[in-house]
Design a protein around this motif. Structure first.
Motif, PDB file in Angstrom:
ATOM      1  N   LEU A 176      46.181  45.957  40.215  1.00  0.00           N
ATOM      2  CA  LEU A 176      47.037  46.368  41.321  1.00  0.00           C
ATOM      3  C   LEU A 176      48.393  45.686  41.226  1.00  0.00           C
ATOM      4  CD1 LEU A 176      44.656  46.167  44.409  1.00  0.00           C
ATOM      5  CD2 LEU A 176      45.425  48.215  43.200  1.00  0.00           C
ATOM      6  N   MET A 179      41.156  39.229  42.232  1.00  0.00           N
ATOM      7  CA  MET A 179      40.695  40.622  42.170  1.00  0.00           C
ATOM      8  C   MET A 179      41.855  41.590  41.976  1.00  0.00           C
ATOM      9  SD  MET A 179      38.203  42.657  42.099  1.00  0.00           S
ATOM     10  CE  MET A 179      36.733  41.888  42.682  1.00  0.00           C
ATOM     11  N   ASP A 180      43.018  41.250  42.492  1.00  0.00           N
ATOM     12  CA  ASP A 180      44.168  42.146  42.327  1.00  0.00           C
ATOM     13  C   ASP A 180      44.475  42.375  40.856  1.00  0.00           C
ATOM     14  OD1 ASP A 180      46.199  41.028  45.167  1.00  0.00           O
ATOM     15  OD2 ASP A 180      44.382  42.242  45.022  1.00  0.00           O
ATOM     16  N   MET A 224      41.778  44.431  39.181  1.00  0.00           N
ATOM     17  CA  MET A 224      41.893  45.860  39.447  1.00  0.00           C
ATOM     18  C   MET A 224      43.173  46.449  38.881  1.00  0.00           C
ATOM     19  SD  MET A 224      40.562  46.316  43.327  1.00  0.00           S
ATOM     20  CE  MET A 224      41.022  48.031  43.411  1.00  0.00           C
TER      21      MET A 224
END
Lengths: 469, 180, 515
Positions: free
Chosen positions: B53, B47-48, B51
């Motif tokens: 990030l 997910m990082d 996104m």
């Protein structure tokens, strides 16, 4: 599987026709339970009214814990002589108990930290309870080095705090190293355990209906919002703490083993002690994890999340570390014989055939022989038998520390000083009381804190994979 | 309450499956959003990156803590055993790296752990016991089995209605406004 | 009684454990949990009977029983009755009374005595459980012939095999070794004992550092095992009398002890009590090791080394972890397990509810006996021989006072007599400055018979021993070529098979101790 031709770097044509078989893995969660089931299961334990069995067990545990309290009060008011200690055996049951409890604690950190680094997903069902076991075991352990000293009220001199004598602690002593090691271990384990619990405390908070539950869990959850930005830092911190806890747990029991290895007592002064103690700690710790988890699993119907795969793995680790411990026993004997040092040779023959031979053979049969039963699948699947074997393992590990501590001191360099140590009633009751103390803490943990790490368990379900179809 | 007088924190939508929220997050990232977050009951693998990030900054505090711990341990043992009150003990040296090594090692780990633990709180800006999302009705289920994307009003891309439509295009359910 | 008589009486030692060659090792002295539980026997002659516990003594003539007079007094008076009992109006005796056997017609011995076991048992206080040295090189003996053939015969055992502790520094003079503490084969450099601590108090006073280094030599050849040193040490250093129950638990507090070893020449302490042994006594007190293992392991800095070579014990700093006692290979440290100084025997376990101080004696005898120069230790602290540091300090103060401004503050040889040395009737103990090659102790240490105990551990003890010489007249029938202890050691070192279980017969024989 199809092999690509030597000079070809393109995808083999066979894969267009046939999908490679995936290696079947034992399911971590049986019956394909979903996220909501997991949340309900774990939060349900905390949310339901206190069961009767819990209340009864708690009262009994409190009663047993009072033995320790009474024993220690008598000890401090009257003197160390209320225990069975004597010249030459200056350390007896108290230090044996200390190493016993610290050893048990190590499995929790192994499961939490080392299995995390090794990406063993099956650890998620048990790591919360195992870490709790670590913290409570270290608390039980910490009682003994503090109270076994002759003047307990000056125990704070072990810390580098300014005092009226103007003297500092002596950092060459393994006991001083112990102060730092065990304090660090307790602190870091507590931090790791608490930090890991924050998302789950948040989950309980989100479901809470009563004001005190909302306040209590809300405060503890620190405002956790499950956002991925938070998860990103959280996961990094978790991994780092796991990475720090791994060398920590190895070093702590190494330093505890240095209490013995750094001395010159025959039978103590061997370099095998650090790995031998660490293996033994993991051995006894896993046995204690199973001792705790098997009944809990039955009571709370956790069969889907803690299934035979988990129990198998734990039994296999017990088998492996038990074999290592047995190998260490053999190595000690061999090196003592090979060394030609009369004192060392005598120390080991004395263990097996001297006045404490009874303790030695209990140790060997419980530690080396009993875990070998775990080779057999039928044994691993019979959970009552597994539980009994785990009790034997812990008994055996207690006796191992007893044999090491007492036999070496009782018969060392000058035969004129030889003596026989036996515990007194105060020794015995103080020790058994610590089981009550441990149980009190563990029961409180079960009642008020999430027993399984919900977030981690959900993470390892097949449904959690974002690329799954 | 008068809707026009309330401040809006953002818009939110829920998803049922990790793969849905994962792909949705990628689209939000590609659309150039910066003030937004994905709320999940557990950290979703990858997910990082979905996104956009950067790597978590916690390791910096860990390193700082570890180095501090080691130096502090050296100073402590040297000052007490070799400088302030040196005593001949067993004919051992007043200070060396060897005998206090267990103490140095433990201090390193202890301070590194403090760095990690408090670093996590600092970078997560926790504790923060009040947040608009806690009053949001669907939010309680996020820790259970629901995935949520929240687009915050502070982002330049934000406009209430357009953002709501955007969320719908991503496949989100229960699209709602989060009030402050 | 003699072993043969014991065997006849069928005081058959119980089987204890199978040793590794499958023979049943016997618990020769009826040890139960480490305590000697002796059978009670009744002796009868001319219609008079006495009873007492049976103590099997190696070497006693066959079919002989030795009786200890002096115990069992009914009217002990002020000295022999416990203070609190006397003040309470009770008169008690201790032990078994054998005086009825003593008559004017028979003032020394009786013959024609019958003996039978009564069936009762009683624990007998014994400070040393194990009578055999197990072939270890703790006591070293030789003969005049040995000394002539090989002056260094005392370098026996592991010390003879292990790497020399001093290594290349071995040729240094004892004075230099004591002051510069050479590294030798140690793993690290040793700090000098004469370095002033880097603290403000010592600035400008470094020259006041006394460089005299204290040491002791005990001559095993002249020691008769009379126990005067033990008694003197106890009086001098306010060592508490712990009472029978505590001694049974192994908690006697004597700072110097007389180890007594019987040697029967066999490779292992076997299944029978030796009937014709040789005996040697060895007085063991704190060896004041230069690289003391006890100091390293104290976490509180309670036992450290002073600049004159003494291993000091700071009672007020000790928190009582007892690691130092565990790590002492000579086991010379004594721990105050209970309030031995504040309480009377019988009230040790009563905690805060017990009588706070010993019942006051109107004549204050116990208080009068105490030495005001030595502190009295509370429970929970470790204590041990201090080389009578109070006497050393007194001598140093007097030397300083006498020196005035001259700077000649060295203590003369012989000005300090430590308590054990002073009491020894045979003059076996020498104490003094080992940096002075002309001191009596230096000369004793320079003897070729001189050796240290367990020196292979690199403890570098300041107390050394001089090996015993036995007169082995080879014209006597049954002459021995070697002292029996040497035969035992040789048997051990030859690595002959099937031994090593000597421990397994923790045969305990003490001295008299009929209580």
């Amino acid at each position: 599987m199809a092999h690509a031709p030597d000079h070809s770097s393109e995808r083999p044509a066979i894969l267009d026709k046939v999908r490679p078989a995936e290696l079947p893995r034992s399911p971590l969660i049986l019956n394909n339970r979903g996220f909501h089931w997991i949340t309900d299961k774990v939060c349900g334990i905390v949310e339901e009214p206190t069961p009767l069995w819990w209340k009864v067990t708690f009262v009994v545990a409190l009663f047993i814990a009072s033995f320790t309290f009474i024993g220690l009060t008598y000890l401090v008011s009257t003197g160390t002589g209320t225990w069975g200690l004597r010249s030459p055996v200056g350390w007896g049951w108290a230090i044996v108990n200390f190493v016993f409890w610290v050893g048990i604690g190590h499995a929790g950190t192994l499961i939490s930290a080392i299995l995390c680094l090794l990406r063993q997903k099956w650890r998620t069902s048990i790591n919360r309870a195992a870490e709790a076991m670590t913290i409570f075991a270290v608390m039980c352990a910490g009682i003994f080095p503090l109270f076994h000293v002759g003047r307990v009220w000056f125990g704070w001199w072990l810390f580098p705090l300014p005092n009226q004598n103007g003297i500092w602690p002596q950092f060459r002593s393994p006991l001083e190293w112990d102060v730092f090691a065990v304090s660090t271990y307790f602190t870091v384990s507590a931090l790791f355990w608490y930090m890991g619990m924050i998302p789950d405390l948040g989950a309980i908070r989100d479901r809470a209906t009563t004001w005190w539950r909302k306040t209590f869990y809300g405060l503890l959850a620190m405002g956790w919002r499950n956002g991925n930005r938070q998860w990103s830092n959280f996961e990094m911190a978790y991994l780092l703490l796991a990475g720090l806890s791994t060398p920590l747990v190895l070093s702590v029991h190494t330093i505890v083993s240095f209490d013995f290895a750094v001395s010159n007592v025959p039978g103590w002064h061997t370099t095998i002690f650090p790995p031998y103690f660490v293996a033994g700690a993991i051995f006894s710790g896993f046995a204690m994890v199973l001792t705790l988890m098997l009944p809990l699993r039955a009571i709370y119907r956790l069969h889907d999340v803690i299934n035979q795969y988990h129990i198998d793995n734990m039994c296999k680790i017990i088998l492996a570390t038990g074999t290592m411990v047995g190998y260490a026993y053999a190595t000690e004997f061999f090196i003592a014989a090979y060394s030609g040092n009369a004192f060392e040779k005598f120390a080991f023959v004395n263990r097996a055939f001297g006045q404490y031979a009874w303790a030695y053979w209990i140790m060997v049969s419980c530690n080396v022989i009993t875990p070998q039963l775990f080779w057999f699948k039928k044994v691993r699947e019979n959970h009552a038998l597994v539980w009994i074997i785990c009790l034997f393992v812990n008994v055996g590990m207690w006796f191992e520390r007893f044999v090491i501590t007492v036999t070496s001191l009782a018969n060392d360099y000058l035969p004129s000083s030889w003596g026989y140590y036996s515990p007194t009633i105060v020794d015995i009751f103080t020790f058994f009381g610590t089981f009550g103390f441990f149980s009190v803490l563990f029961l409180l943990f079960i009642r008020f804190l999430p027993l399984l790490p919900m977030a981690e368990v959900k993470m390892v379900t097949p449904q959690a994979d974002p690329h799954a179809h | 309450m008068n809707e026009r007088n309330e401040r809006i924190h953002g818009v939110a939508c829920t998803f049922r499956k990790p793969s849905d929220v994962y792909h949705a997050a990628e689209k939000v990232r590609d659309a150039g959003w910066k003030q937004w977050d994905v709320h999940t009951p557990f950290p979703i693998h990858g997910m990082d990156q979905a996104m956009g990030l950067p790597r978590s900054p916690v390791p910096r505090l860990t390193l700082l803590g570890g180095v501090t711990g080691f130096v502090a341990g050296c100073l402590l043992t040297w000052y007490t055993n070799a400088f302030d009150y040196p005593l001949v003990v067993g004919g051992k040296p007043f200070w060396s790296v060897i005998y206090p090594f267990p103490v140095l090692y433990e201090c390193t780990i202890l301070f590194a752990a403090f760095g990690t633990f408090f670093g996590q709180f600092i970078f997560n800006r926790l504790p923060r016991h009040h947040h608009p999302l806690f009053d949001h009705p669907q939010f309680a289920r996020v820790s259970d089995d629901t995935f949520m994307i929240v687009l915050e009003a502070t982002d330049p891309n934000f406009h209430v209605d357009e953002s709501r439509n955007f969320l719908q295009s991503l496949g989100g359910q229960e699209i709602t406004i989060v009030r402050d | 009684m003699s072993p043969k008589l014991a065997a006849k009486l069928a005081i058959e030692p119980e089987a204890m454990v199978i040793n590794k060659i499958g023979a049943l090792n016997r618990n020769i002295n009826q040890l139960v949990d480490g305590r000697l539980i002796a059978k009670i026997a009744r002796l009868t002659v001319d219609g008079v009977s006495v009873t007492g516990p049976v103590f099997i003594m190696p070497g006693l003539a066959d079919h002989t029983v030795g009786l200890q007079l002096g115990f069992g007094r009914k009217l002990g008076g002020r000295v022999a009755t416990r203070v609190d009992e006397r003040l309470a109006g009770r008169v008690t005796g201790n032990g078994f009374d054998v005086y009825p056997f003593l008559t004017t017609a028979h003032p020394a011995f009786r013959t024609g005595v019958t003996i039978e076991l009564t069936g009762g048992t009683t624990p007998v206080c014994n400070m040393q459980d194990h009578w055999s040295m197990e072939g270890r090189d703790v006591v070293r003996e030789g003969s005049a012939e040995d000394l002539q053939k090989n002056a260094d015969f005392a370098k026996l055992g592991i010390d003879g095999h292990a790497p020399a502790v001093y290594g290349k520094d071995g040729a240094m003079s004892p004075a230099l070794k004591a002051t510069t503490t050479p590294r030798g084969n140690s793993a690290y450099e040793h700090p000098d004992h004469t370095v002033a601590p880097n603290v403000a108090a010592w600035k400008g006073h470094e020259s006041e550092l006394k460089i005299q280094q204290w040491g002791m030599s005990i001559d095993l050849n002249t020691c008769t095992g009379c126990n005067a040193c033990v008694t003197a040490c106890q009086s001098e250093n306010n060592i508490p009398v712990v009472g029978r129950q505590q001694v049974l638990k192994g908690r006697n507090m004597h700072w110097i002890r007389l180890d007594r070893y019987f040697f029967d020449g066999r490779e292992q302490a076997g299944n029978a009590i030796p009937e014709d042994p040789q005996v040697t006594f060895m007085g063991v007190a704190c060896q004041h090791c230069e690289t003391a293992p006890c100091e390293t392991v104290c976490p509180a800095n309670a036992t450290v080394h002073d600049d004159q070579g003494l291993n000091t014990m700071a009672y007020n700093r000790c928190i009582g972890t007892r690691y130092c006692a565990n790590n002492c290979p000579y086991k010379v440290r004594r721990f105050n397990f209970l309030d031995f100084n504040k309480r009377v025997d019988g009230h040790y376990y009563e905690g805060p509810l017990g009588p706070e101080k010993a019942v006051k004696d109107p004549a204050d005898l116990p208080q009068l006996q105490r030495n005001p120069d030595v502190s009295v230790r509370m429970r929970g602290v470790m204590e041990k021989c201090t080389y009578c540091v109070q006497r050393i300090q007194e001598a140093k103060i007097q030397a300083k006072a006498a020196a005035r401004d001259s700077g000649r503050t060295q203590v003369a040889d012989g000005a300090i007599q430590v308590a054990c040395q002073q009491a020894c009737p045979a003059g076996a103990i020498e104490f003094g400055d080992i940096t002075d090659p002309n001191s009596r102790v230096s000369k004793a240490k320079a003897s070729t018979r001189s050796y240290g105990a367990l020196t292979y551990l690199n403890t570098r003890p300041r107390t050394t021993y001089q090996a015993k010489l036995r007169n082995l007249n080879d014209k006597m029938p049954g002459a021995l070529r070697l002292p029996l202890s040497r035969r035992e050691m040789a048997g051990r070192e030859s690595h002959a098979p099937a031994h090593g279980s000597g421990h397994a017969a923790p045969a305990a024989h003490g001295e008299s101790a009929h209580k």
